[in-house]
Design a protein around this motif. Structure first.
Motif, mmCIF file in Angstrom:
data_model
loop_
_atom_site.group_PDB
_atom_site.id
_atom_site.type_symbol
_atom_site.label_atom_id
_atom_site.label_comp_id
_atom_site.label_asym_id
_atom_site.label_seq_id
_atom_site.Cartn_x
_atom_site.Cartn_y
_atom_site.Cartn_z
ATOM 1 N N TYR A 1 -12.445 40.256 -5.683
ATOM 2 C CA TYR A 1 -13.573 39.841 -6.520
ATOM 3 C C TYR A 1 -13.773 38.324 -6.435
ATOM 4 C CZ TYR A 1 -14.362 44.288 -8.992
ATOM 5 O OH TYR A 1 -14.699 45.571 -9.325
ATOM 6 N N ALA A 2 -12.660 37.560 -6.454
ATOM 7 C CA ALA A 2 -12.755 36.100 -6.376
ATOM 8 C C ALA A 2 -13.360 35.662 -5.042
ATOM 9 C CB ALA A 2 -11.378 35.474 -6.565
ATOM 10 N N LYS A 3 -12.942 36.308 -3.969
ATOM 11 C CA LYS A 3 -13.485 35.973 -2.651
ATOM 12 C C LYS A 3 -14.981 36.271 -2.583
ATOM 13 C CE LYS A 3 -9.225 36.767 -0.026
ATOM 14 N NZ LYS A 3 -8.553 37.632 0.990
ATOM 15 N N ILE A 4 -15.365 37.432 -3.148
ATOM 16 C CA ILE A 4 -16.793 37.783 -3.160
ATOM 17 C C ILE A 4 -17.578 36.737 -3.951
ATOM 18 C CG2 ILE A 4 -18.484 39.472 -3.985
ATOM 19 C CD1 ILE A 4 -16.357 41.645 -3.442
ATOM 20 N N GLY A 5 -17.032 36.327 -5.104
ATOM 21 C CA GLY A 5 -17.697 35.309 -5.912
ATOM 22 C C GLY A 5 -17.868 34.009 -5.153
ATOM 23 N N TYR A 6 -16.837 33.619 -4.391
ATOM 24 C CA TYR A 6 -16.906 32.383 -3.602
ATOM 25 C C TYR A 6 -18.017 32.456 -2.561
ATOM 26 C CZ TYR A 6 -15.682 29.180 0.178
ATOM 27 O OH TYR A 6 -15.728 28.238 1.170
ATOM 28 N N TYR A 7 -18.095 33.585 -1.850
ATOM 29 C CA TYR A 7 -19.115 33.706 -0.802
ATOM 30 C C TYR A 7 -20.521 33.866 -1.397
ATOM 31 C CZ TYR A 7 -15.556 33.793 2.770
ATOM 32 O OH TYR A 7 -14.538 33.430 3.608
ATOM 33 N N MET A 8 -20.605 34.469 -2.593
ATOM 34 C CA MET A 8 -21.895 34.528 -3.281
ATOM 35 C C MET A 8 -22.358 33.120 -3.648
ATOM 36 S SD MET A 8 -21.380 37.885 -5.727
ATOM 37 C CE MET A 8 -23.017 37.806 -6.488
ATOM 38 N N LYS B 1 -25.592 30.723 -2.503
ATOM 39 C CA LYS B 1 -26.453 30.336 -3.624
ATOM 40 C C LYS B 1 -26.966 31.545 -4.415
ATOM 41 C CE LYS B 1 -28.008 25.886 -1.775
ATOM 42 N NZ LYS B 1 -26.867 25.750 -0.882
ATOM 43 N N HIS B 2 -26.117 32.557 -4.480
ATOM 44 C CA HIS B 2 -26.470 33.748 -5.265
ATOM 45 C C HIS B 2 -26.203 33.448 -6.737
ATOM 46 C CE1 HIS B 2 -26.670 37.829 -6.743
ATOM 47 N NE2 HIS B 2 -27.043 38.254 -5.533
ATOM 48 N N PRO B 3 -27.204 33.617 -7.607
ATOM 49 C CA PRO B 3 -27.073 33.214 -9.016
ATOM 50 C C PRO B 3 -26.039 34.019 -9.804
ATOM 51 C CG PRO B 3 -29.100 34.459 -8.674
ATOM 52 C CD PRO B 3 -28.532 34.191 -7.323
ATOM 53 N N GLU B 4 -25.636 35.189 -9.322
ATOM 54 C CA GLU B 4 -24.729 36.025 -10.094
ATOM 55 C C GLU B 4 -23.267 35.909 -9.638
ATOM 56 O OE1 GLU B 4 -26.106 40.031 -10.222
ATOM 57 O OE2 GLU B 4 -28.177 39.460 -10.698
ATOM 58 N N TYR B 5 -22.933 34.813 -8.959
ATOM 59 C CA TYR B 5 -21.563 34.694 -8.440
ATOM 60 C C TYR B 5 -20.526 34.661 -9.556
ATOM 61 C CZ TYR B 5 -21.244 29.685 -9.590
ATOM 62 O OH TYR B 5 -21.176 28.482 -10.253
ATOM 63 N N LYS B 6 -20.930 34.137 -10.729
ATOM 64 C CA LYS B 6 -19.979 34.068 -11.836
ATOM 65 C C LYS B 6 -19.556 35.454 -12.305
ATOM 66 C CE LYS B 6 -21.513 29.575 -13.574
ATOM 67 N NZ LYS B 6 -22.068 28.822 -14.743
#
Length: 433
Positions: free
Chosen positions: A26-33, A37-42
């Motif tokens: 999940y953390a890796k996905i958030g980093y790549y989001m 510049k994907h607004p929902e990375y958090k």
């Protein structure tokens, strides 16, 4: 990349059964989001934290938080430092050795991320001396690299064990010298108690002083430090300093200091300069030019020994001939003749060999010339060289050896360079007889 891809990645991550791997994913996905510049990375990071909170294994939970904090930091989030703090607070209550292993992992990760002050804060809680001191040195090097001397001194004061403290001091001295902060270098040098590390530091001093082209008064201050140390330690440190200075070309200054030292210490320093400068013909030439009498003979012989232990080079021809022209010692003349013969300069080799008076050493000199001639295919020249030894015993012995080597050359295609060893063996036989 379309939004649906990230949502699909988050959905698929739910199916990862291992909670540690799921949280990190999940953390890796958030980093790549975030990178996209994907607004929902958090949201992805929120999922990661939720998984950690449900983990029953505190060890794996702590490791997962280190990974989550790492990826958060890469997004520029200030929350990352709080996450690392949370890891620290949890880990300090763990049993050993897991406690120190995780703290070490945390500190190393902080160093990798450039969060140096936090790394320094947390490293103090590591109980294992070796782990803690190794990490303190790593942190010190980062501060020194960035020129943060205040923090560097703070670390030195935290290290009580050897050799880590001495290493830290020497590393810091190097930086002061590079910045030409000689006063600071002198001040911290006085904190070194280890004979070995004092010597290493003084070698660095010598190299940096020469590069900086400082006044002789500055050299003298470092010499005074060495002279102020007592006994064998002081002598060894002074020797290291003088050897370093001499090998950098400050020979006149070194000779001035050597005049105040006992003969055995002078010899040790001079031989050290030769060893350190063996690749610098100009330094060796200047050094020998400053020596006289027995000291010249002793150091000239040492120079020749070092040169003969290496592949011969035409660049040393003039130096070797100069030694041959000045020496009055048969043993040194033998070495000069041997070197020149190896170079193929037989005229010069024969000239110096002819000056050797003792029958035993004369056989060595002409023997080395004969062997070199044989290796070059000049059999007649080898025999002529052997006949230059007129002493009945040694002349006969050398002629016998050279005739044997001629046959050896015909049979084996090469000649062994063992004249000196065989001469010594023959001398021993005659002495016993």
């Amino acid at each position: 990349m379309p939004t649906e891809v990230y949502r699909e990645a988050l959905r698929l991550a739910e199916d990862i059964r291992d909670k540690y791997l799921r949280a990190v994913t999940y953390a890796k996905i958030g980093y790549y989001m975030h990178r996209a510049k994907h607004p929902e990375y958090k949201t992805a990071f929120k999922y990661a934290f939720n998984v950690v909170s449900s983990m029953e294994n505190p060890f794996l939970a702590a490791k997962a938080l280190i990974e989550i904090g790492t990826y958060l930091w890469k997004t520029g989030s200030k929350t990352a430092r709080k996450v690392f703090g949370q890891v620290h607070d949890a880990v300090v209550d763990f049993p050993q050795p897991i406690r120190d292993d995780l703290l070490e992992e945390l500190v190393v990760r902080l160093l990798e991320l450039g969060i140096i002050d936090d790394a320094l804060f947390y490293v103090g809680d590591i109980e294992d001396n070796i782990k803690r001191n190794d990490l303190l040195l790593k942190i010190l090097r980062v501060y020194l690299k960035h020129g943060n001397m205040r923090r560097a001194y703070l670390i030195i004061n935290q290290i009580d064990d050897e050799p880590w403290r001495s290493i830290a001091v020497v590393e810091t001295v190097k930086v002061h010298l590079k910045r030409e902060e000689f006063g600071s270098a002198i001040r911290i040098l006085t904190e070194l108690k280890s004979e070995y590390w004092l010597g290493e530091a003084m070698k660095e001093v010598a190299m940096c002083l020469k590069t900086a082209d400082v006044p002789k008064a500055t050299y003298q201050k470092f010499v005074d430090i060495a002279l102020s140390l007592s006994g064998e330690t002081g002598s060894d440190v002074l020797n290291s300093l003088l050897i370093g200075m001499g090998s950098q070309g400050e020979l006149e200054f070194v000779m001035g200091i050597l005049e105040k030292l006992p003969p055995e210490q002078r010899t040790s320093v001079l031989e050290g300069i030769v060893s350190a400068s063996i690749d610098r013909e100009e330094v060796l030439s200047r050094l020998l030019n400053l020596l006289r009498g027995d000291e010249f003979e002793r150091i000239a012989g040492f120079v020749m020994d070092r040169l003969l232990s290496r592949p011969v080079s035409e660049s040393y021809s003039d130096l070797v001939k100069t030694i041959g022209g000045r020496t009055r010692e048969d043993a040194v003349l033998v070495k000069v003749a041997t070197y020149l013969a190896k170079l193929g300069d037989f005229d010069a080799a024969l000239e110096f060999a002819s000056r050797v008076r003792g029958h035993y050493l004369r056989s060595l000199a002409f023997g080395s010339i004969a062997v070199s001639k044989l290796k070059g295919g000049d059999i007649d020249g080898a025999i002529d060289a052997a006949l230059e030894v007129k002493d009945p015993k040694w002349g006969s012995w050398l002629l016998s050896e050279i005739l044997t080597k001629i046959l050896e050359l015909q049979a084996e295609g090469e000649v062994s360079e063992d004249i000196e060893a065989k001469a010594e063996s023959q001398r021993a036989i005659w002495e016993k007889g």
